[in-house]
Design an enzyme around this catalytic site. Structure first.
Site, PDB file in Angstrom:
ATOM      1  N   ARG A   1      -0.444  -9.946  12.556  1.00  0.00           N
ATOM      2  CA  ARG A   1      -0.708  -8.279  11.903  1.00  0.00           C
ATOM      3  C   ARG A   1      -2.399  -9.217  10.511  1.00  0.00           C
ATOM      4  O   ARG A   1      -3.000  -8.644  10.300  1.00  0.00           O
ATOM      5  CB  ARG A   1       0.047  -7.886  11.480  1.00  0.00           C
ATOM      6  CG  ARG A   1       0.213  -7.928  12.112  1.00  0.00           C
ATOM      7  CD  ARG A   1       2.528  -6.819  11.373  1.00  0.00           C
ATOM      8  NE  ARG A   1       2.176  -5.545  10.958  1.00  0.00           N
ATOM      9  CZ  ARG A   1       2.803  -5.080  10.086  1.00  0.00           C
ATOM     10  NH1 ARG A   1       3.977  -5.473  10.096  1.00  0.00           N
ATOM     11  NH2 ARG A   1       2.130  -3.828   9.428  1.00  0.00           N
TER      12      ARG A   1
ATOM     13  N   ARG B   1      11.566  -4.293  11.934  1.00  0.00           N
ATOM     14  CA  ARG B   1      11.169  -4.005  13.010  1.00  0.00           C
ATOM     15  C   ARG B   1      10.280  -4.796  14.027  1.00  0.00           C
ATOM     16  O   ARG B   1      10.170  -6.054  12.891  1.00  0.00           O
ATOM     17  CB  ARG B   1      10.424  -3.217  11.723  1.00  0.00           C
ATOM     18  CG  ARG B   1      10.546  -1.324  11.073  1.00  0.00           C
ATOM     19  CD  ARG B   1       9.292  -1.138  10.988  1.00  0.00           C
ATOM     20  NE  ARG B   1       8.298  -1.346  10.198  1.00  0.00           N
ATOM     21  CZ  ARG B   1       7.895  -1.074  10.383  1.00  0.00           C
ATOM     22  NH1 ARG B   1       7.492   0.043   8.970  1.00  0.00           N
ATOM     23  NH2 ARG B   1       6.315  -1.693   9.426  1.00  0.00           N
TER      24      ARG B   1
ATOM     25  N   ARG C   1      11.586  -7.282   5.235  1.00  0.00           N
ATOM     26  CA  ARG C   1      12.180  -6.227   5.056  1.00  0.00           C
ATOM     27  C   ARG C   1      12.834  -5.615   5.987  1.00  0.00           C
ATOM     28  O   ARG C   1      12.667  -5.887   6.931  1.00  0.00           O
ATOM     29  CB  ARG C   1      10.781  -5.478   4.890  1.00  0.00           C
ATOM     30  CG  ARG C   1      10.612  -4.553   4.513  1.00  0.00           C
ATOM     31  CD  ARG C   1       9.575  -3.573   4.425  1.00  0.00           C
ATOM     32  NE  ARG C   1       8.519  -3.674   5.363  1.00  0.00           N
ATOM     33  CZ  ARG C   1       6.577  -3.054   5.682  1.00  0.00           C
ATOM     34  NH1 ARG C   1       6.692  -2.338   4.906  1.00  0.00           N
ATOM     35  NH2 ARG C   1       6.596  -3.397   6.958  1.00  0.00           N
TER      36      ARG C   1
ATOM     37  N   ARG D   1      -9.115   0.648   9.673  1.00  0.00           N
ATOM     38  CA  ARG D   1      -8.441  -0.412   9.970  1.00  0.00           C
ATOM     39  C   ARG D   1     -10.492  -1.473  10.068  1.00  0.00           C
ATOM     40  O   ARG D   1     -10.226  -2.559  10.279  1.00  0.00           O
ATOM     41  CB  ARG D   1      -7.284  -1.190  10.414  1.00  0.00           C
ATOM     42  CG  ARG D   1      -5.915  -0.122   9.657  1.00  0.00           C
ATOM     43  CD  ARG D   1      -5.127  -0.805  10.774  1.00  0.00           C
ATOM     44  NE  ARG D   1      -3.450  -0.074   9.633  1.00  0.00           N
ATOM     45  CZ  ARG D   1      -3.066  -0.840   9.794  1.00  0.00           C
ATOM     46  NH1 ARG D   1      -2.199  -1.256  11.556  1.00  0.00           N
ATOM     47  NH2 ARG D   1      -1.670  -0.304   9.483  1.00  0.00           N
TER      48      ARG D   1
ATOM     49  N   LYS E   1       0.615  -1.362  -0.389  1.00  0.00           N
ATOM     50  CA  LYS E   1      -0.018  -0.044  -0.602  1.00  0.00           C
ATOM     51  C   LYS E   1       0.708   1.258   0.219  1.00  0.00           C
ATOM     52  O   LYS E   1       0.340   2.351  -0.636  1.00  0.00           O
ATOM     53  CB  LYS E   1      -0.726  -0.400   1.524  1.00  0.00           C
ATOM     54  CG  LYS E   1      -1.930  -1.296   1.354  1.00  0.00           C
ATOM     55  CD  LYS E   1      -2.961  -1.026   2.341  1.00  0.00           C
ATOM     56  CE  LYS E   1      -1.963  -1.018   3.627  1.00  0.00           C
ATOM     57  NZ  LYS E   1      -1.774  -2.382   3.750  1.00  0.00           N
TER      58      LYS E   1
END
Length: 215
Positions: free
Chosen positions: A171, A160, A127, A88, A13
Site C-alpha cells: 500500500r 484486517r 491495528r 488518490r 487521516k
C-alpha cells in the site's frame, strides 16, 4: 468548509477527520468506510472493491469517481465536507476539480499529514478491528482488553487483511507511485498545507487547526 485530508496509510487521516467534524460540523466523507460498507453488504461494488483492497491496490478511478459524486450530492454535504481517502490519483483529482466546478463549489484547503514510512507501517501492523462493533484499536492503546477481545463490547479482535505488514508495504508503494503526485497537483493550485503526523492525535489536531484557512 470543504477540505481534503491526505496522507499515506497509517497517517491518522480518519482520526483527524472525525476530530475536525466535531469542531467544524462539516461532514466526514471517508471513502474507506464507504468501500468497506459495500464489502460488508456483499454488493456488486463490494465484490469488485474487495479484489483490489485485499491486495493493497487502488480501486479503479471510474468506480471511485462515481461513488464520490453520489455522496457529495447528498444534502448533508451542503454545509461542507472533510474528504478522507480521495483523490488518490491525478485523474481522480482532476475529476474532482471538474465535479466541484460543475456544482459551483471549491476546496478551501488540502491538508497533507506527513509521517515517516516505518512509523506508519508499525501503526497499521499493530491495528486491530472488533468483528462485532467495528471499533478499531491500536495495540497497547485505546483500552483494548487482553486476550484479543474488544474492551467495549467483548467481541473478537481481528487484523484486517489490508493491515498485514506485507500488504501495508505494498500500500505504501502504491501511495508513493500513484498518490504522491496528487500533492503536486494541489501544491501548484496553492491549496496544499503540510502538517507533521508525529506525536499524539491531539498534537496533530492542533497543527491541523492552525493550518486551516481563516474565515
Amino acid at each position: 468548509m470543504r477540505v481534503l485530508l491526505m496522507g499515506a496509510p497509517g497517517a491518522g487521516k480518519g482520526t483527524q477527520a472525525k476530530l475536525l467534524q466535531e469542531r467544524t460540523k462539516a461532514v466526514h466523507v471517508s471513502t474507506g468506510d464507504m468501500l468497506r460498507a459495500a464489502v460488508g453488504a456483499d454488493t456488486a461494488l463490494g465484490h469488485e472493491a474487495r479484489s483490489y483492497m485485499d491486495r493493497g491496490l487502488l480501486v479503479p478511478d471510474d468506480v471511485m469517481i462515481g461513488l464520490i459524486a453520489e455522496r457529495l450530492a447528498a444534502t448533508d454535504c451542503g454545509p461542507g465536507f472533510i474528504l478522507d481517502g480521495f483523490p488518490r490519483t491525478v485523474p481522480q483529482a482532476r475529476a474532482l476539480d471538474t465535479l466541484l466546478k460543475q456544482t459551483g463549489q471549491s476546496l478551501d484547503a488540502v491538508l497533507h499529514i506527513a509521517l515517516p514510512q516505518d512509523v506508519a507501517v508499525e501503526r497499521l501492523a499493530g491495528r486491530r478491528l472488533c468483528r462485532s462493533c467495528g471499533t478499531i484499536f491500536q495495540a497497547g492503546q485505546d483500552g483494548a482488553s487482553s486476550g484479543g477481545r474488544c474492551a467495549r463490547c467483548g467481541g473478537p479482535l481481528i487484523q484486517r487483511d489490508d493491515d498485514r505488514e506485507e500488504t501495508v508495504r505494498r500500500r505504501m508503494d502504491v501511495y508513493a507511485r500513484e498518490t504522491a503526485p496528487v500533492l503536486e497537483h494541489y501544491r501548484s493550485a496553492g491549496l496544499l498545507r503540510e502538517v507533521s503526523g508525529t506525536g499524539t492525535p491531539a498534537d496533530v489536531f492542533g497543527r491541523l487547526l492552525k493550518s486551516l484557512p481563516r474565515a
